[in-house]
Design a protein around this motif. Sequence first.
Motif, PDB file in Angstrom:
ATOM      1  N   PRO A  64      75.440  67.257  52.572  1.00 35.27           N
ATOM      2  CA  PRO A  64      75.738  66.596  53.691  1.00 35.27           C
ATOM      3  C   PRO A  64      75.170  67.022  55.057  1.00 35.27           C
ATOM      4  O   PRO A  64      75.229  66.078  56.069  1.00 35.27           O
ATOM      5  N   ALA A  65      74.514  67.936  55.168  1.00 31.79           N
ATOM      6  CA  ALA A  65      73.694  68.199  56.465  1.00 31.79           C
ATOM      7  C   ALA A  65      72.745  67.234  56.922  1.00 31.79           C
ATOM      8  O   ALA A  65      72.083  66.553  56.051  1.00 31.79           O
ATOM      9  N   PRO A  66      72.781  67.051  58.234  1.00 34.23           N
ATOM     10  CA  PRO A  66      71.613  65.969  58.573  1.00 34.23           C
ATOM     11  C   PRO A  66      70.108  66.162  57.937  1.00 34.23           C
ATOM     12  O   PRO A  66      69.835  67.129  58.230  1.00 34.23           O
ATOM     13  N   LYS A  67      69.726  65.148  57.358  1.00 37.11           N
ATOM     14  CA  LYS A  67      68.265  65.237  56.923  1.00 37.11           C
ATOM     15  C   LYS A  67      67.995  66.132  55.878  1.00 37.11           C
ATOM     16  O   LYS A  67      66.931  66.424  55.532  1.00 37.11           O
TER      17      LYS A  67
END
Lengths: 564, 157
Positions: free
Chosen positions: A228-231
Motif C-alpha cells: 500500500p505504500a505510495p509508488k
Amino acid sequence: MSFYRERMSSGLDIKNEELYGGVGDGGVVGFHCFSCWNITSKMSEDEIYDDYDVDDDSAEESGNESADNEEMDYEYSTQEIDFDDIHSSNRSIGKLTRQKSFEVLDRSELVSESRKLIKEVMDVLSIPSEAAVSILLRHMKWNKEKLIERFMDNQDKLCSDAGIPNLRLDKAVDKSLQKFSCLICLEDFPPSQTFALSCDHRYCLACWKLYLECKIGEGPECIYSTCPAPKCKVKVHEDAFKKLIESVAYEKYSNFILKSYVDDNPQVKWCPAPGCVYSVRCDRKERKEAVTCKCGFQYCFNCNDSEIGDHMPCPCSQVDKWLQKASDESENVTWMLANTKKCPECRSPIEKNGGCMHMTCRKNAGGCGFEFCWLCRGPWSDHGSATGGYYNCNKYDKSKAKEDDEKANDAKTELEAYMFYYHRYESHKNAMKIADEQRRNAHQKEQQILSKFDVRSADTKFLMEATEQLLRNRRVLQYSYVYGYYLDKKSNERNLFEYLQEDLEKHTNQLSTYYELSLDKLDDYQAFIKWKEQVTNYTRITKKFLDHFVEGVAGGLTGSHHNN
Amino acid sequence: MNSLPKRIIKETERLVKEPAPGISATPNEENLRYFNVVITGPVDSPFQGNVSHHKSGGVFNLELFLTDDYPMSAPKVRFLTKIYHPNIDKLGRICLDILKDKWSPALQIRTVLLSIQALLSAPNPDDPLANDVAEHWKSNEKDAIQTAKEWTRLYAA
C-alpha cells in the motif's frame, strides 16, 4: 487394435455388404461410399496413430461391440442409406479421427495443475518458496519455459520486475521497536499486530486486511496488488493474503488466481456455456471437431462461444465471415442495388412497385421532381412517338442503363442465394433455440410412456438419445448451409455436398416424424416396442450418416483442395 | 451518518492546526467528509496573483470529498475556480495519477493538496485532460502562459 480389426472383418461386414451392396453405386454417382472418402482426408497414418489413445478406445470398443451386435437384429428396411462401413480398416480411421484430444477440468484439477506447475519451477530453479514462484509465474503469464529462461538470464531484474525483489517475502518486525504508528489509520499498535512485505512498509493488520479486501472487491486484478505504500512496486504474495484476510475473501482471491491460470493459458479455456464452472484443455492447435464439456455443452474450442456452439462442418473462418455478413449492413445495400434504381438526376434510390415506365422522382418523398423513363433512365421529355409510343421505350439497349441492370441482376441473384441459405440456416438455428423445451417435452413423454406401458425406465432412454441426435442434426444442418453458401458454385464438391445435405435433411425429417409420433396411436405394448425399435434404429442410422457427413465434409468430399 | 474514522479526525485536526503553506482546508460543518479548499497559486507560476497591481489574486477554490472507502480509495477533488491548465478540464476535474490508479492509503489529504499545488507549478501537457489547452501549451507555450495569467486575473482574484 488387432482385435478390433478382426472383429470388424467377421460376419457383420458381410451382412452389411449384402444389405447395401448395390445402394452405394446407385445413389451417389461416381462415389462408392463414405468410408472410401476418408482415405482422401489429409491425415497420414502417422498422424492418426499419434492421436490414438489406447485406454479411451478400448472403452469405446467394448461399448460399440454390443451396439454392433445389436444392430444385426434390426432389419434395415429403409433404402435411404447410401453407405456404411464396409472396409474395416477405413472404419478404424474414421473412428480414430474421432478420438478425444481434449480434457474437461474441474476446479480441483485446475488447482492441482497450477500447483504442479509451481512445484516444477521450484525444483528447476531451486526456489524454496511457493508464494514467490506463484508471483513469478503470474508475472510471466504462467509460461514456465519463458520464466526459466528469463530467470537464468537475469534473476535480479526479473524478480524486481515481478515485484518480489531478491525473492524475499516478508520483513520480520524489529524486536527493539516498542510502539508502532500505522500510517494508514494513524493509530498506535504493538509491533506484533503489524505486518510488512520485504520492502518494510509496515502497517497494522487491520489496515492490511481492509486494503486487501478492498483490492479483491475491485476484481481479478487483485492478484497483482502491490504494497500500500505510495509508488511501492512490491507485490503482495499469496501467503500474505492468506494470513491477512478472512477465508471467504481468500477463496475469492484463489479463484482469481485460477482464472488467471486459465485466461493466460492458450490451451485451457472456460466452457462458454452460461453458468458452467468447468474448463477444457485442448492441446491440438487445429482441431476441427467440437469439444464436449461435462455440463453437456458441445462447442468449438477455437471459437469458444456459447452462441455459436459446435459449427461442424464449417471452418471457423467461414462462421466468422457469415456472422459478420449477417450483422453488417452489406445486405441492405445489396437489396437496394437489386431492387431500386437511382434517379438519374439526384441519385435517390427509387423502387418501382407498379405502374408504367413514366417515373417521377417525388419531391414529397425527398426526391427532385425529375421525370424519367424506368427502362432507359432517359428524361421523359425525350419519349413520345420517336420511342415507340409515350409509354414504351426502345432506347433501352443503346443506353448504359443495360450495364446497371446487369449489375442489379447479379446482385439480385447473389442476394437470393444468400437469402436462401440464410433462411435455412436461421430455421435450423431456431430449432436449436427451443432445444431445452424439446428436452423437457421428451422427459414428459418418457413419463407418459412409463405410466401407459408397464416398462422399466431404461426402456425410455432411447427417447432422450433421439432428442439429442435430432438436436445435433439440426446444428450440423444449420452450419452446413453456411458451408454451402461459401462453396464454389460450380465445383464437384458442391454437387456432392448438396446431395448429401439433402439426404441429411431427409434423414432428420424422417427421424423427427418417427420421433414425434403421438402416444395415442400406440395401442398396446407391442406397438410401443415396435415404435421404440423404429426410433432407436433410425437414431443410429442418422447418427452414422451424420458422423460420416461431418467427417467427409471436413476432410474434403472429392479429395480436392479444401480451404480450411 | 456513520461515525467519523479516527484517521479523518486526526487528519482534519492537523490540517487546521498546522496548515501547509499556501493551502487551507476547512471541513464543512454539516458534513465532516466535505472540505472547502483554497490553494494559492505558486510563486513564479502563471497562477500566481499579480503583485504589482496590488491585487490579491491567484486564489483557487476547490472542493474535496472523502468517500466511505477513504482511505482505501482516493478523495474526490475538483477545482471550483476556472483555471487554464492542461491537466485540469473546464469542469475542474484534475488529471493526477495519485487521484487515480496510483492512490495509496498511506497518502493523505495534505499530500494530495500538495501534489495539486505542485501540478500548478509544473503543468504536464504530454498527459493532458483538456486537449485544447494542452495543444496550446505545446504549440505556443508563451501564449498559453499568457492566457493562463489572464484567466488567473479574471477568475482567481
